[in-house]
Design a protein around this motif. Structure first.
Motif, PDB file in Angstrom:
ATOM      1  N   GLU A   1      11.591  15.420 -12.804  1.00 14.54           N
ATOM      2  CA  GLU A   1      11.392  15.800 -11.400  1.00 14.54           C
ATOM      3  C   GLU A   1      10.701  17.150 -11.284  1.00 14.54           C
ATOM      4  O   GLU A   1       9.824  17.337 -10.452  1.00 14.54           O
ATOM      5  CB  GLU A   1      12.725  15.838 -10.646  1.00 14.54           C
ATOM      6  CG  GLU A   1      13.405  14.496 -10.510  1.00 14.54           C
ATOM      7  CD  GLU A   1      12.519  13.427  -9.893  1.00 14.54           C
ATOM      8  OE1 GLU A   1      11.537  13.765  -9.218  1.00 14.54           O
ATOM      9  OE2 GLU A   1      12.805  12.237 -10.133  1.00 14.54           O
ATOM     10  N   PHE A   2      11.095  18.091 -12.139  1.00 10.95           N
ATOM     11  CA  PHE A   2      10.465  19.406 -12.014  1.00 10.95           C
ATOM     12  C   PHE A   2       8.976  19.314 -12.348  1.00 10.95           C
ATOM     13  O   PHE A   2       8.133  19.777 -11.605  1.00 10.95           O
ATOM     14  CB  PHE A   2      11.143  20.449 -12.897  1.00 10.95           C
ATOM     15  CG  PHE A   2      10.471  21.790 -12.808  1.00 10.95           C
ATOM     16  CD1 PHE A   2      10.574  22.545 -11.646  1.00 10.95           C
ATOM     17  CD2 PHE A   2       9.690  22.269 -13.844  1.00 10.95           C
ATOM     18  CE1 PHE A   2       9.908  23.754 -11.528  1.00 10.95           C
ATOM     19  CE2 PHE A   2       9.016  23.478 -13.732  1.00 10.95           C
ATOM     20  CZ  PHE A   2       9.134  24.229 -12.570  1.00 10.95           C
TER      21      PHE A   2
ATOM     22  N   THR B   1      10.234  11.516  -4.049  1.00  7.69           N
ATOM     23  CA  THR B   1      11.449  10.714  -3.945  1.00  7.69           C
ATOM     24  C   THR B   1      11.221   9.515  -3.028  1.00  7.69           C
ATOM     25  O   THR B   1      11.638   8.389  -3.337  1.00  7.69           O
ATOM     26  CB  THR B   1      12.613  11.579  -3.407  1.00  7.69           C
ATOM     27  OG1 THR B   1      12.693  12.756  -4.200  1.00  7.69           O
ATOM     28  CG2 THR B   1      13.920  10.834  -3.478  1.00  7.69           C
ATOM     29  N   LEU B   2      10.520   9.769  -1.924  1.00  6.06           N
ATOM     30  CA  LEU B   2      10.186   8.677  -1.002  1.00  6.06           C
ATOM     31  C   LEU B   2       9.349   7.615  -1.725  1.00  6.06           C
ATOM     32  O   LEU B   2       9.607   6.406  -1.592  1.00  6.06           O
ATOM     33  CB  LEU B   2       9.415   9.239   0.200  1.00  6.06           C
ATOM     34  CG  LEU B   2       8.907   8.208   1.215  1.00  6.06           C
ATOM     35  CD1 LEU B   2      10.082   7.546   1.913  1.00  6.06           C
ATOM     36  CD2 LEU B   2       7.988   8.869   2.235  1.00  6.06           C
TER      37      LEU B   2
ATOM     38  N   VAL C   1       0.814  -1.216   0.000  1.00  6.73           N
ATOM     39  CA  VAL C   1       0.000   0.000   0.000  1.00  6.73           C
ATOM     40  C   VAL C   1       0.852   1.272   0.000  1.00  6.73           C
ATOM     41  O   VAL C   1       0.491   2.264  -0.627  1.00  6.73           O
ATOM     42  CB  VAL C   1      -0.943   0.005   1.223  1.00  6.73           C
ATOM     43  CG1 VAL C   1      -1.719   1.295   1.295  1.00  6.73           C
ATOM     44  CG2 VAL C   1      -1.896  -1.168   1.149  1.00  6.73           C
ATOM     45  N   LEU C   2       1.984   1.236   0.693  1.00  7.85           N
ATOM     46  CA  LEU C   2       2.733   2.474   0.906  1.00  7.85           C
ATOM     47  C   LEU C   2       3.186   3.199  -0.365  1.00  7.85           C
ATOM     48  O   LEU C   2       3.034   4.411  -0.446  1.00  7.85           O
ATOM     49  CB  LEU C   2       3.925   2.224   1.851  1.00  7.85           C
ATOM     50  CG  LEU C   2       3.566   2.305   3.332  1.00  7.85           C
ATOM     51  CD1 LEU C   2       4.782   2.023   4.196  1.00  7.85           C
ATOM     52  CD2 LEU C   2       2.970   3.657   3.706  1.00  7.85           C
ATOM     53  N   PRO C   3       3.735   2.499  -1.384  1.00  6.39           N
ATOM     54  CA  PRO C   3       4.166   3.267  -2.566  1.00  6.39           C
ATOM     55  C   PRO C   3       3.031   4.049  -3.251  1.00  6.39           C
ATOM     56  O   PRO C   3       3.171   5.265  -3.435  1.00  6.39           O
ATOM     57  CB  PRO C   3       4.744   2.187  -3.499  1.00  6.39           C
ATOM     58  CG  PRO C   3       5.100   1.054  -2.611  1.00  6.39           C
ATOM     59  CD  PRO C   3       4.117   1.083  -1.488  1.00  6.39           C
ATOM     60  N   PRO C   4       1.888   3.404  -3.586  1.00  2.00           N
ATOM     61  CA  PRO C   4       0.829   4.207  -4.207  1.00  2.00           C
ATOM     62  C   PRO C   4       0.255   5.264  -3.264  1.00  2.00           C
ATOM     63  O   PRO C   4      -0.162   6.330  -3.701  1.00  2.00           O
ATOM     64  CB  PRO C   4      -0.250   3.184  -4.577  1.00  2.00           C
ATOM     65  CG  PRO C   4       0.044   1.978  -3.786  1.00  2.00           C
ATOM     66  CD  PRO C   4       1.513   1.976  -3.542  1.00  2.00           C
ATOM     67  N   LEU C   5       0.283   4.975  -1.969  1.00  6.04           N
ATOM     68  CA  LEU C   5      -0.218   5.943  -0.989  1.00  6.04           C
ATOM     69  C   LEU C   5       0.632   7.214  -1.015  1.00  6.04           C
ATOM     70  O   LEU C   5       0.106   8.334  -1.016  1.00  6.04           O
ATOM     71  CB  LEU C   5      -0.180   5.311   0.404  1.00  6.04           C
ATOM     72  CG  LEU C   5      -0.756   6.147   1.523  1.00  6.04           C
ATOM     73  CD1 LEU C   5      -2.246   6.303   1.321  1.00  6.04           C
ATOM     74  CD2 LEU C   5      -0.480   5.502   2.876  1.00  6.04           C
ATOM     75  N   THR C   6       1.942   7.034  -1.055  1.00  8.51           N
ATOM     76  CA  THR C   6       2.835   8.192  -1.086  1.00  8.51           C
ATOM     77  C   THR C   6       2.631   8.985  -2.372  1.00  8.51           C
ATOM     78  O   THR C   6       2.630  10.212  -2.368  1.00  8.51           O
ATOM     79  CB  THR C   6       4.297   7.738  -0.971  1.00  8.51           C
ATOM     80  OG1 THR C   6       4.358   6.679  -0.023  1.00  8.51           O
ATOM     81  CG2 THR C   6       5.194   8.851  -0.521  1.00  8.51           C
TER      82      THR C   6
END
Lengths: 236, 224
Positions: free
Chosen positions: B64-65, A223-224, A165-170
């Motif tokens: 990224e931008f 990035t996260l 869940v975490l990747p799509p959530l972020t």
């Protein structure tokens, strides 16, 4: 044609001239920062409520109960397949026609409601995928050990599902921050609204600084999300 | 009385032609944007995937931008700073914004191909371009298509932002009709129908995307 270009170019030069920047920092910058503050507030509140909606409807979507699944399906399909812009404008200008009390709700809260319902739908899909990634046997095993359904979910299924869940959530969190800009259409004084206001006086600096502020908010989250995605990929 | 006025509105041909014209603009804006975005996305996705330092970094800056600023801000910027016509500004902003999303999809698809295939192909004497063209891209495309289709749904929804520039797409048509409406019933009915049109178009696309995904994941299970 070349005259047109010269005109265009000199307009742009003017928009980014030193005096425009001076004017911006004297008269516009604090306004943008106020907008930024509201954008952050709306984002945090929106994410909080979107998470609640996402978890509720995500769990409903995986329940044994057919009606619950249907309710979750309708919610997800409606909000994923119509524009956020339309939903926000309806909440602001349409719904109060039949529900006058809504006029008293501050516009930034309307924005929070619109964002949380819209992104809640996406999050609930992620939650559903997460729950379904766990083998049924685990739930049955937990139930056979005397756990209740809620306990099995809480202690066995959800902790594992979080990895999915975490990747799509972020990613949704990033999109939610960007979508706060819909506030400009309904008059919620977030960053985009303030940028638009200030750009009547000083266009170039207002947009450039606003872009930078959005970037500062979103880039760490994006990035996260990528890190989490790459890690999930490796585990597969 | 209210019901009568709603029925009256729905019975008018101009009501429907107006909305369908709007839908036409919405679809054209989305279609042009997604085509341009696809081209940009493949170029920048491959650049990002490559190991050539400057090339990869240029792509990284682009991706990224654009992924981290709102689409609405880009639209306003092209309109007010770029001094473009509202329709052009909307299309350009959507193209390069969606292009960055597609580039990420392409990069993800390329990354999903095991490195061993590169080594195997290279040992057969294939060049970088040949490997990309004949081995890696064809396989990666299978993984890219589903997110690409869902991006098309997103593009159709995002095109409603163009209404803020005064582009007369579906959302704006609805607003124009509402401004001429005589009562609450007509206004609310217009909301419902505009939402319904968006819903039908996107729902069909979503179903296609899901079917495609099922088909591809069933057939694509031969490798890895």
């Amino acid at each position: 044609m070349s005259g047109g270009f010269t005109q265009w170019f000199s307009n742009i030069q003017y928009m980014f001239s030193l005096q425009q920047w001076q004017y911006f920092f004297k008269n516009g910058f604090t306004g943008l920062l106020h907008g930024l503050l509201l954008t952050v507030e709306v984002s945090l509140l929106g994410l909080f409520f979107a998470l609640i909606l996402g978890i509720v409807f995500g769990v409903l979507a995986t329940s044994q109960w057919k009606v619950a699944r249907a309710v979750a399906r309708v919610y997800v399909e409606f909000f994923q397949n119509t524009p956020l812009m339309l939903q926000a404008i309806f909440l602001t200008f349409g719904l109060p026609l039949i529900w006058p009390a809504l006029v008293k709700v501050p516009l930034f809260m309307i924005l929070v409601i619109a964002l949380s319902m819209y992104h809640g739908a996406y999050i609930s899909e992620a939650v559903r995928a997460g729950i379904q990634s766990i083998h049924r046997g685990q739930l049955e095993a937990s139930l056979s050990q005397g756990m209740t359904y809620v306990q099995a979910m809480r202690y066995v299924v959800i902790p594992q599902a979080l990895r999915v869940v975490l990747p799509p959530l972020t990613n949704q969190a990033v999109n939610l921050v960007k979508n706060t800009s819909v506030g400009v259409a309904i008059g919620a004084m977030e960053l985009m609204y303030m940028t638009k206001q200030i750009s009547d006086m000083t266009t170039g600096p207002a947009f450039l600084v606003a872009a930078l502020l959005y970037f500062i908010l979103c880039f760490p989250l994006a990035t996260l999300a990528r890190r989490l995605e790459d890690r999930a990929e490796v585990n597969n | 009385m209210n019901n009568l006025s709603i029925a009256h509105m729905l019975a008018q041909g101009s009501f429907w032609t107006s909305l369908l014209n709007g839908l036409g603009v919405t679809l054209i804006v989305s279609a042009i944007s997604i085509v341009v975005a696809f081209i940009l996305g493949v170029i920048f996705g491959v650049m990002r995937y490559s190991k050539v330092p400057v090339v990869s970094q240029i792509a990284a800056v682009y991706i990224e931008f654009l992924r981290n600023v709102p689409l609405l801000l880009l639209m306003f910027a092209f309109f007010l700073i770029g001094q473009m016509e509202n329709l052009t500004a909307a299309i350009v902003a959507m193209s390069i914004f969606t292009g960055a999303v597609v580039a990420e999809v392409v990069r993800g698809g390329l990354n999903s191909i095991p490195k061993g295939q590169w080594e195997a192909a290279r040992s057969q004497g294939m060049t970088y371009i040949q490997i990309l063209r004949y081995i890696v891209l064809p396989q990666a495309v299978t993984k890219m298509i589903p997110p690409m289709v869902s991006q098309f749904v997103t593009a159709i929804k995002d095109s409603a932002f163009a209404f803020q520039l005064g582009v007369v797409e579906l959302m704006n048509r609805g607003k124009i009709i509402q401004s001429q409406s005589t009562g609450v019933g007509q206004v609310l009915m217009t909301y419902a129908i505009v939402a319904g049109i968006y819903f039908i178009v996107n729902f069909i696309l979503s179903i296609l995307a899901r079917k495609l995904q099922k088909k591809l994941s069933a057939g694509g299970g031969t490798i890895g």
